[in-house]
Enzyme design. Structure first.
Site, PDB file in Angstrom:
ATOM      1  N   GLU A 113       0.673  -1.249   0.076  1.00 38.79           N
ATOM      2  CA  GLU A 113      -0.007   0.000   0.016  1.00 38.79           C
ATOM      3  C   GLU A 113       0.842   1.421   0.131  1.00 38.79           C
ATOM      4  O   GLU A 113       0.481   2.272  -0.661  1.00 38.79           O
ATOM      5  CB  GLU A 113      -0.807   0.244   1.284  1.00 38.79           C
ATOM      6  CG  GLU A 113      -1.736   1.339   1.141  1.00 38.79           C
ATOM      7  CD  GLU A 113      -2.764   1.275   2.547  1.00 38.79           C
ATOM      8  OE1 GLU A 113      -3.239   2.478   2.910  1.00 38.79           O
ATOM      9  OE2 GLU A 113      -2.417   0.295   3.342  1.00 38.79           O
ATOM     10  N   ASP A 114       2.012   1.313   0.541  1.00 37.41           N
ATOM     11  CA  ASP A 114       2.807   2.397   0.832  1.00 37.41           C
ATOM     12  C   ASP A 114       4.031   2.503   0.400  1.00 37.41           C
ATOM     13  O   ASP A 114       4.723   3.598   0.613  1.00 37.41           O
ATOM     14  CB  ASP A 114       2.818   2.629   2.400  1.00 37.41           C
ATOM     15  CG  ASP A 114       1.383   3.035   3.224  1.00 37.41           C
ATOM     16  OD1 ASP A 114       0.618   3.449   2.547  1.00 37.41           O
ATOM     17  OD2 ASP A 114       1.146   2.732   4.339  1.00 37.41           O
TER      18      ASP A 114
END
Length: 764
Positions: A113-114
């Site tokens: 996600e990051d």
């Protein structure tokens, strides 16, 4: 997942060497206390090895290095290195003694996600199992939703579906949320409140449903402290004061309990435990009592060696101290759905104090604290975690069942609403006449019970017996009730009003689904009649097979979709005819002759019922198989000459032929329908009508009007009054009558009353 970050990731190479978190990622700040040292690789490995000597150290080391380099120089809102977050999540999971794959997935859970990491890369380096765990925790991206609630619901839907495949996804998510809550003070106030509300609504109850009581209590208290800091401070202060005052008493109770059990040949571990601030606050609100009126702030756990010893301990307790009536519950013989097992009892103990006792074995105590995490996933020979829990855990069975129900919700907001309803777990246990146990949330009623037995039972329920006595379907159920649901084949769909009465998400979802299906069926039935009537008038042949071939031209998937669209007014019957017969031409009236043609149309609608066109659509009343309602300002009753007006999305509105409101539809002849009454005289039903009454303004005059209506079997649905002069009051009365003859008789009797100056019917 972390909800806050400051910089974009810079994924670095090589993950096969051992590394130590660089101190440069967490520079010290002048004037502030130093931050706690981040957990090192060897610390993590030692934590896992303490309960799993066969841990894969190389796997843990590689995951540590990969996650650290993936997050690079990212920082959290607190200024700490972002990598500290997945480390803390992994540490929480080591306290739960989880397997290597779960610990590794915790370290990697924010990388997809990051950072620039991908699922394919995770699969390649760490294997498909760990990749699936990480993917299950990744938020939905590139998803355009209309509201924050919808996005939250879609994220939750994906999470729950992933949990149903592998429950370790939930354990990582809960640990992730717990660490985020522990560091919530660094988040902006608006986000802080949203995250706390979400935690209290979804994640704390979900932890409770999985039997993870310790984690649930911490999540609740952290959210409570954020959402209502004043109440949290007050309750905490009162608890601390009470604990200090009763310190000797608590020790005395523990000592005396242990001594009495020991004298009876039983060895037990007895310890007192204070209830948490949020639990106390909700109990004060639920029971509307003050802090001083609570008698069970402290509970004592009596942990025994085996099951038989639990019941022997109960015997000792009950023969030593008086029992408080109604406070005994045996969750060993009837476990909760989250696998919780224990004997609860309250006695009047030393110093005439109420003492709440929870008697259980060591295994039960571990499951009470850690829930599904108490199952040893890391041991060899137990199979996959999912297979293990299918065998051993009622909580996991509940989860899979709930996911199956909730995944049928029509939209994200409904899904979120039903999820919240299903998560809160105060329960009552009821029985079918054949002895099957049905667990329901507290305050559930017979409607919920019927749908818990089977959806078809709920849809066809018409009555019930509770403990052999007839009772309303809305009756709230109590522990131990035996419930018999009475059904009827004549009822295929429940009343839509049941949705507001039902408590469980399953019942609400089923009622809403059945209502939608019934309404769609009504619209499809109406549409079919409209289409068939058009084809008869145009003298062309209609056949479903021919319409099926024309579906692509109408942009509909099925014949029912077409008919429902026509019934709702979203599609014209002439469009269907043109799709089936491209040469079809609709007869249109010239604009200048619209009013003249309308007059002819009305004239055609005016013959006696016996002479009406056989193509007219029969009207049986509000409860018919068509979406029908009556003119809002006056209604219509059998005996009236009537016309139907189609309103898109609402169905047919029936007007008396003399209604002034019909002038509003003069320019829309395509909305007019030829309709006729088709009332079954063997099962009479009431229809709406409105009358105006000028009443003499004197005591008792309204009572005389009401008496006349009641004596003639009319029903007053609504009444309003306005003062026209000092001597007269105008009454507008909405009635329910059987037909025009019935209405005329009531009007005639009212005119005969001396207190009535004028009566007339209102034609909408």
């Amino acid at each position: 997942m972390a909800y806050w970050r400051r910089s974009q990731p810079q994924l670095q190479a090589s993950t096969d060497q051992v590394a130590v978190a660089p101190s440069s990622l967490a520079p010290a700040r002048t004037g502030k206390p130093p931050r706690p040292r981040m957990m090192r690789q060897y610390d993590l490995v030692e934590r896992v090895r303490s309960y799993n000597p066969d841990t894969n150290e190389d796997l843990l080391n590689r995951a540590y290095v990969y996650a650290m380099k993936a997050h690079g120089s990212q920082t959290r809102a607190s200024g700490d290195p972002f990598f500290s977050h997945p480390l803390e999540v992994a540490a929480i999971l080591t306290d739960l003694k989880l397997d290597d794959a779960t610990i590794v997935a915790a370290l990697l859970h924010d990388t997809i996600e990051d950072t620039e990491a991908t699922r394919a890369e995770i699969d390649q380096i760490f294997g498909h199992e760990i990749g699936a765990l990480v993917d299950g925790l990744t938020k939905l991206k590139r998803l355009e939703l209309v509201s924050r609630e919808a996005k939250q619901a879609e994220n939750l839907r994906k999470l729950l579906l992933a949990i149903a495949d592998d429950v370790r996804v939930l354990l990582i998510k809960l640990a992730d949320r717990l660490h985020n809550m522990r560091t919530l003070e660094f988040v902006p106030p608006a986000s802080r409140r949203r995250i706390a509300e979400e935690t209290l609504d979804i994640y704390a109850p979900l932890a409770g449903r999985m039997g993870m009581q310790e984690m649930r209590e911490e999540l609740e208290d952290l959210a409570f402290r954020t959402l209502d800091p004043e109440a949290y401070a007050v309750v905490t202060q009162r608890l601390d004061t009470l604990a200090e005052r009763n310190r000797n008493l608590i020790g005395e109770i523990e000592s005396q309990l242990s001594k009495n059990l020991r004298n009876n040949g039983l060895t037990a571990h007895v310890y007192g435990r204070r209830k948490q601030p949020f639990s106390i606050w909700t109990k004060m609100e639920r029971k509307s009592v003050g802090f001083e009126q609570l008698s069970d702030i402290f509970a004592f756990r009596v942990v025994m060696s085996d099951l038989e010893a639990c019941y022997r301990a109960l015997c000792v307790v009950h023969t030593t101290w008086p029992v408080v009536p109604g406070r005994f519950k045996d969750y060993i013989s009837t476990p909760k759905q989250n696998d919780y097992r224990s004997i609860h009892t309250t006695v009047i103990g030393p110093g005439n104090q109420r003492v709440e006792l929870q008697i259980r074995t060591e295994e039960m105590d571990e499951i009470a604290e850690f829930g599904i995490a108490a199952h040893a996933f890391y041991k060899d020979g137990v199979g996959s975690p999912t297979e293990l829990l299918k065998r051993e855990s009622n909580a996991f069975a509940w989860l899979r069942h709930t996911v199956g129900i909730l995944s049928e919700s029509a939209n994200p907001e409904e899904f979120l609403e039903h999820t919240k309803l299903e998560l809160f777990h105060d329960q009552v246990f009821c029985f079918t006449p054949k002895g099957k146990l049905i667990a329901l949330p507290r305050h559930a009623n017979v409607i919920d019970f019927a749908y818990a037995v089977h959806t078809d039972v709920g849809n066809s329920a018409v009555g019930c017996k509770i403990n052999g006595k007839f009772a309303p379907l809305s009756s709230e159920l109590q522990n131990g009730d035996e419930v018999e649901v009475l059904t009827s084949k004549a009822q295929s769909a429940p009343p839509s009003a049941w949705e507001s009465l039902a408590v469980t998400g399953k019942a609400r979802a089923a009622i809403r689904r059945a209502t939608r299906t019934a309404v769609r069926g009504q619209y499809a039935g109406l549409g079919r009649r409209i289409v068939e009537r058009l084809f008869e008038r145009a003298k062309i042949e209609y056949a479903d097979d021919k319409l099926k071939g024309a579906l692509p031209r109408l942009a509909r998937a099925s014949i029912d979709d077409v008919m429902a669209a026509v019934g709702r007014g979203e599609m014209k019957a002439s469009d269907v005819a043109r799709a089936m017969y491209p040469d079809y031409k609709e007869e249109r009236v010239a604009r200048y002759g619209a009013k003249k043609s309308l007059a002819v149309k009305l004239k055609l609608k005016s013959p006696p019922e016996t002479a009406r066109s056989p193509q007219a659509i029969p009207i049986r009343g509000i409860n018919s198989d068509l979406p029908v309602k009556f003119a809002p300002n006056g209604g219509a009753v059998p005996g009236d000459r009537i016309v139907g007006i189609v309103t898109p999305g609402e169905g047919i509105t029936i007007y008396p032929i003399q209604a002034p409101a019909l002038k509003d539809f003069e320019e829309e002849p395509e909305r007019w329908l030829d309709v006729r009454w088709d009332v079954d005289e063997t099962t009479p039903q009431r229809f709406p009508a409105r009358i105006l009454v000028d009443n003499v303004n004197e005591p008792g005059s309204l009572a005389q009007v009401a008496t006349v209506i009641a004596e003639h079997d009319g029903n007053i649905d609504n009444i309003s009054m306005s003062r026209r002069s000092p001597d007269f009051t105008e009454l507008t009365i909405d009635l329910e009558v059987y037909d025009l003859k019935h209405l005329s008789a009531i009007i005639a009797q009212l005119r005969a009353k001396a207190v009535v100056a004028r009566v007339e019917r209102v034609n909408g």
